[in-house]
Design a protein around this motif. Structure first.
Motif, PDB file in Angstrom:
ATOM      1  N   ARG A  17       0.923  -0.837  -0.078  1.00  0.00           N
ATOM      2  CA  ARG A  17      -0.279  -0.141  -0.016  1.00  0.00           C
ATOM      3  C   ARG A  17       1.178   0.685  -0.069  1.00  0.00           C
ATOM      4  N   LYS A  31      -1.048  -0.683  -3.875  1.00  0.00           N
ATOM      5  CA  LYS A  31      -2.098  -1.878  -4.053  1.00  0.00           C
ATOM      6  C   LYS A  31      -4.200  -1.181  -3.644  1.00  0.00           C
ATOM      7  N   PHE A  77      -7.747  -0.905  -2.517  1.00  0.00           N
ATOM      8  CA  PHE A  77      -8.521  -1.590  -0.994  1.00  0.00           C
ATOM      9  C   PHE A  77      -9.931  -1.136  -0.822  1.00  0.00           C
ATOM     10  N   ARG A 100     -13.870   1.562  -2.715  1.00  0.00           N
ATOM     11  CA  ARG A 100     -12.410   1.554  -2.788  1.00  0.00           C
ATOM     12  C   ARG A 100     -11.830   2.725  -2.837  1.00  0.00           C
TER      13      ARG A 100
END
Length: 366
Positions: free
Chosen positions: A298, A316, A318, A332
């Motif tokens: 992340r 990423k 999430f 998201r």
């Protein structure tokens, strides 16, 4: 005999790795016929012959790393100790042989090597005694020392080459010269379509943010303490391949459409896979994007590549829960990490840049 030596490849490059020979000893070659391909820190480059003639000897093997001015090819005929002028992509330079203090005369019974090569052997713990030199007159070269280093350590030693070698040098330079500071934030993607092109949106947002906070689209000269701001936003895209890390450049992204950016990305990825990235696509970046979240992670502290002053990292995607009018809703999110060189940018400039970046990403696509 005439020697053709590795010519100046431009961009301040000091060395190149031989990837493939296109000719063999004894071959008749013509002017501008490609002799070999070499890989520099920038790209793969074809090296043409500057003269017509018969090749008496290839002076290096595939996989060898040579410095500018090292002999590549020996041609039959001509005057002794002659040097052939090399030319690559319009850049030419004549290399002349000179006596260098520290070289040992042939026939002295001692190992012949330049001081820099002896220093390298000392650093790697390689015994110079008994090394057979591959250079002119039996001179021990840097590659001879590196090969001995690999041999004495078995599978535990690996000499870095190509893109990985260039990456190691770039990271060393960054560690020595940049004062890095990282800040992070998250992008609410409620306005995004399900099939949104993440990389294109990131590139477009960087263009918007740099135009609003131009100090983040700059090069910094640490020696003179000067900063140069750029009107165009040229984004280097970090592409991780099996050959190593490449950072091709997309020019003037703030003026390009989404379709044009996607087409450029597709060509770029194809060139990286084929190890055929043109030199011009590896130059002139003013800011870097690394989309490491496509693999994992992340947040990160991306490394600034001087003389640039900023790098943007996308993590990423999430899901998280946000409260809207007291009601919990899943959304998201895209994590962002921005590292900047604090010698060239203030914390306020970096924070404003990140705010503009987030705003551009959260806005519906135009």
């Amino acid at each position: 005999m005439k020697f053709f030596k590795l010519p100046d490849l431009g961009e301040g490059l000091a060395e190149a790795e031989i990837v493939e020979w296109k000719v063999k000893a004894g071959a008749q070659v013509e002017v501008d016929q490609v002799l070999l391909s070499v890989e520099t820190a920038k790209a793969l480059v074809d090296v043409p012959s500057p003269v017509a003639g018969v090749i008496a000897r290839l002076c290096a093997a595939e996989g060898d790393i040579l410095h500018i001015g090292a002999p590549l090819v020996e041609f039959e005929g001509g005057e002794d100790d002659g040097t052939v002028v090399g030319k690559v992509l319009g850049s030419s330079q004549v290399f002349e042989d000179h006596f260098v203090a520290g070289a040992v005369a042939a026939g002295s019974g001692l190992t012949q090597a330049m001081p820099a090569v002896r220093r390298l052997a000392l650093q790697l713990g390689v015994d110079m005694n008994g090394l057979k030199g591959s250079g002119d007159g039996g001179l021990v070269t840097e590659m001879d020392v590196l090969q001995a280093f690999e041999a004495q350590g078995g599978s535990h030693n690996e000499v870095l080459k190509g893109a990985r070698r260039a990456m190691a040098k770039a990271m060393t330079l960054s560690h020595q010269s940049v004062v890095p500071v990282s800040i992070t934030d998250e992008v609410d993607l409620r306005a995004w379509r399900a099939d949104e092109d993440v990389t294109v949106r990131l590139i477009q947002a960087i263009g918007v943010a740099c135009r609003g906070e131009p100090s983040m689209n700059a090069w910094f000269d640490g020696d003179t303490l000067t900063r140069r701001l750029f009107d165009e936003v040229n984004v280097a895209i970090a592409v991780d391949s099996k050959h190593g890390l490449y950072v091709p450049v997309m020019e003037n992204v703030a003026q390009r459409t989404a379709a044009d950016l996607r087409a450029g990305l597709d060509r770029m990825i194809a060139d990286v896979k084929a190890r055929a990235v043109p030199r011009e696509m590896l130059q002139g970046a003013t800011i870097t994007l690394t989309n490491f979240g496509a693999i994992a992670g992340r947040y990160a502290s991306p490394i600034v590549s001087p003389p640039q002053v900023t790098i943007v990292g996308a993590g990423k995607l999430f899901e998280k829960v946000v409260f809207v009018h007291g009601e919990a809703r899943p959304v998201r999110a895209l994590p962002l990490s921005v590292t900047f060189d604090h010698r060239a940018c203030t914390g306020g400039e970096a924070a404003r840049f990140l705010r503009l970046l987030v705003d551009a990403l959260e806005a519906p696509e135009k």
